[in-house]
Design a protein around this motif. Structure first.
Motif, mmCIF file in Angstrom:
data_model
loop_
_atom_site.group_PDB
_atom_site.id
_atom_site.type_symbol
_atom_site.label_atom_id
_atom_site.label_comp_id
_atom_site.label_asym_id
_atom_site.label_seq_id
_atom_site.Cartn_x
_atom_site.Cartn_y
_atom_site.Cartn_z
ATOM 1 N N VAL A 193 43.027 36.089 60.431
ATOM 2 C CA VAL A 193 42.494 34.832 60.955
ATOM 3 C C VAL A 193 41.192 35.100 61.706
ATOM 4 O O VAL A 193 40.806 36.249 61.938
ATOM 5 C CB VAL A 193 43.516 34.141 61.888
ATOM 6 N N GLU A 194 40.541 34.038 62.101
ATOM 7 C CA GLU A 194 39.273 34.148 62.810
ATOM 8 C C GLU A 194 39.510 34.368 64.305
ATOM 9 O O GLU A 194 40.556 33.980 64.842
ATOM 10 C CB GLU A 194 38.433 32.885 62.602
ATOM 11 N N PRO A 195 38.567 34.990 65.005
ATOM 12 C CA PRO A 195 38.694 35.179 66.454
ATOM 13 C C PRO A 195 38.937 33.854 67.169
ATOM 14 O O PRO A 195 38.322 32.835 66.848
ATOM 15 C CB PRO A 195 37.339 35.778 66.847
ATOM 16 N N GLY A 196 39.870 33.871 68.103
ATOM 17 C CA GLY A 196 40.216 32.672 68.846
ATOM 18 C C GLY A 196 41.434 31.952 68.317
ATOM 19 O O GLY A 196 42.002 31.097 69.013
ATOM 20 N N GLU A 197 41.862 32.284 67.085
ATOM 21 C CA GLU A 197 43.025 31.604 66.514
ATOM 22 C C GLU A 197 44.346 32.181 67.027
ATOM 23 O O GLU A 197 45.388 31.520 66.940
ATOM 24 C CB GLU A 197 42.986 31.670 64.986
ATOM 25 N N LEU A 198 44.338 33.401 67.543
ATOM 26 C CA LEU A 198 45.550 33.982 68.109
ATOM 27 C C LEU A 198 45.648 33.630 69.589
ATOM 28 O O LEU A 198 44.649 33.682 70.308
ATOM 29 C CB LEU A 198 45.539 35.508 67.944
ATOM 30 N N ASP A 199 46.850 33.300 70.024
ATOM 31 C CA ASP A 199 47.088 33.053 71.441
ATOM 32 C C ASP A 199 46.904 34.360 72.194
ATOM 33 O O ASP A 199 47.604 35.348 71.938
ATOM 34 C CB ASP A 199 48.504 32.516 71.635
ATOM 35 N N ALA A 200 45.970 34.393 73.116
ATOM 36 C CA ALA A 200 45.661 35.631 73.838
ATOM 37 C C ALA A 200 46.867 36.192 74.571
ATOM 38 O O ALA A 200 46.993 37.416 74.731
ATOM 39 C CB ALA A 200 44.516 35.380 74.820
ATOM 40 N N ASP A 201 47.777 35.330 75.007
ATOM 41 C CA ASP A 201 48.957 35.787 75.734
ATOM 42 C C ASP A 201 50.000 36.416 74.811
ATOM 43 O O ASP A 201 50.970 37.013 75.284
ATOM 44 C CB ASP A 201 49.600 34.619 76.490
ATOM 45 N N HIS A 202 49.835 36.266 73.504
ATOM 46 C CA HIS A 202 50.825 36.760 72.553
ATOM 47 C C HIS A 202 50.334 37.960 71.756
ATOM 48 O O HIS A 202 51.013 38.411 70.828
ATOM 49 C CB HIS A 202 51.233 35.636 71.592
ATOM 50 N N ILE A 203 49.166 38.486 72.082
ATOM 51 C CA ILE A 203 48.623 39.639 71.357
ATOM 52 C C ILE A 203 49.363 40.899 71.793
ATOM 53 O O ILE A 203 49.495 41.182 72.984
ATOM 54 C CB ILE A 203 47.105 39.768 71.605
ATOM 55 N N HIS A 204 49.835 41.667 70.817
ATOM 56 C CA HIS A 204 50.580 42.890 71.111
ATOM 57 C C HIS A 204 49.684 44.126 71.110
ATOM 58 O O HIS A 204 49.911 45.047 71.891
ATOM 59 C CB HIS A 204 51.696 43.074 70.078
ATOM 60 N N THR A 205 48.706 44.171 70.207
ATOM 61 C CA THR A 205 47.744 45.270 70.168
ATOM 62 C C THR A 205 46.342 44.711 70.323
ATOM 63 O O THR A 205 45.873 43.973 69.452
ATOM 64 C CB THR A 205 47.837 46.059 68.843
ATOM 65 N N PRO A 206 45.646 45.044 71.411
ATOM 66 C CA PRO A 206 44.266 44.574 71.577
ATOM 67 C C PRO A 206 43.340 45.233 70.557
ATOM 68 O O PRO A 206 43.546 46.384 70.140
ATOM 69 C CB PRO A 206 43.909 45.024 73.002
ATOM 70 N N GLY A 207 42.317 44.511 70.169
ATOM 71 C CA GLY A 207 41.402 44.975 69.142
ATOM 72 C C GLY A 207 40.664 46.258 69.469
ATOM 73 O O GLY A 207 40.166 46.924 68.562
ATOM 74 N N ILE A 208 40.617 46.650 70.741
ATOM 75 C CA ILE A 208 39.927 47.881 71.115
ATOM 76 C C ILE A 208 40.554 49.099 70.450
ATOM 77 O O ILE A 208 39.891 50.129 70.250
ATOM 78 C CB ILE A 208 39.914 48.043 72.653
#
Length: 231
Positions: A193-208
């Motif tokens: 999906v595009e950036p911003g479509e994922l709920d930031a509070d539900h991300i398990h692995t950060p993109g870094i």
């Protein structure tokens, strides 16, 4: 934006002979199955593989094993793979068995930059042979070193083009720690999906922690199918 691959073969092209690979998954749940298939096709050799288990004879990491691409396996469970047993007994495969909790912590420590830690697991067993033992509060602990990899391969239910990942329930298992412990982490995602479509509070692995992404469908085979008898 992270590097987004158009084919699984392209995604693993930089993995060379002698590389150390970490692969997410527990049994067959959450394994990066398409990336593993691409590794089989690449015929890369002399791999050291770090994962909870080595798949089954005809799927997952078991395919790499069958193709004689793995020299050493570091894991905690090997009970579903007859080829694994055959290669160990014949001396073709080096194995380092690690208690499951210790394996998880060694991987987590590697991703966190912690070189080693002490654990009570394995004290008084053959696992303690040749290992430093220290006593804290009248209890003995073994020194365990962290695990890292040249490449980490994980699978996620969703990922955005910035590399943020969301896993589905127990398919998460080892993957967040493994994603952090790889020098290069490649994620196959079921939905990109595009950036911003994922709920930031539900991300398990950060993109870094993620360097490459590829979208693809998975077979999601069942390791051992059990059906309930009708009354």
């Amino acid at each position: 934006m992270k590097n987004t691959y158009t084919s699984f073969n392209e995604a693993v092209k930089d993995i060379q002979d002698g590389s150390t690979i970490m692969a997410g998954g527990f049994g067959l749940v959450g394994i990066p199955e398409n990336l593993i298939l691409a590794l089989v096709e690449s015929n890369v050799k002399h791999l050291t593989v770090i994962s909870n288990n080595c798949g089954v004879d005809d799927w997952g990491l078991g395919l790499l094993l069958k193709n004689k691409q793995i020299d050493k396996m570091i894991g905690s469970y090997v009970g579903e793979n007859k080829e694994f047993e055959r290669q160990v007994l014949s001396g073709d495969l080096e194995v380092e068995l690690v208690p499951q909790g210790t394996l998880a912590e060694r991987i987590r420590a590697g991703g966190a930059g912690i070189p080693a830690f002490y654990t009570p697991a394995g004290v008084g067993t053959p696992l303690a042979e040749g290992v430093e033992v220290r006593t804290f509060d009248n209890k003995e602990y073994l020194l365990q070193t962290a695990l890292t990899a040249d490449f980490s391969l994980v699978r996620a239910a969703k990922g955005d083009r910035n590399g943020n990942l969301v896993y589905n329930k127990t398919a998460r298992n080892f993957s967040p720690s493994i994603a952090a412990a790889g020098e290069v982490t490649i994620a196959e995602v079921e939905q990109l999906v595009e950036p911003g479509e994922l709920d930031a509070d539900h991300i398990h692995t950060p993109g870094i922690y993620v360097q490459g992404l590829i979208e693809g469908k998975q077979e999601k085979r069942i390791e051992r199918l059990t059906l309930r008898k009708q009354a």
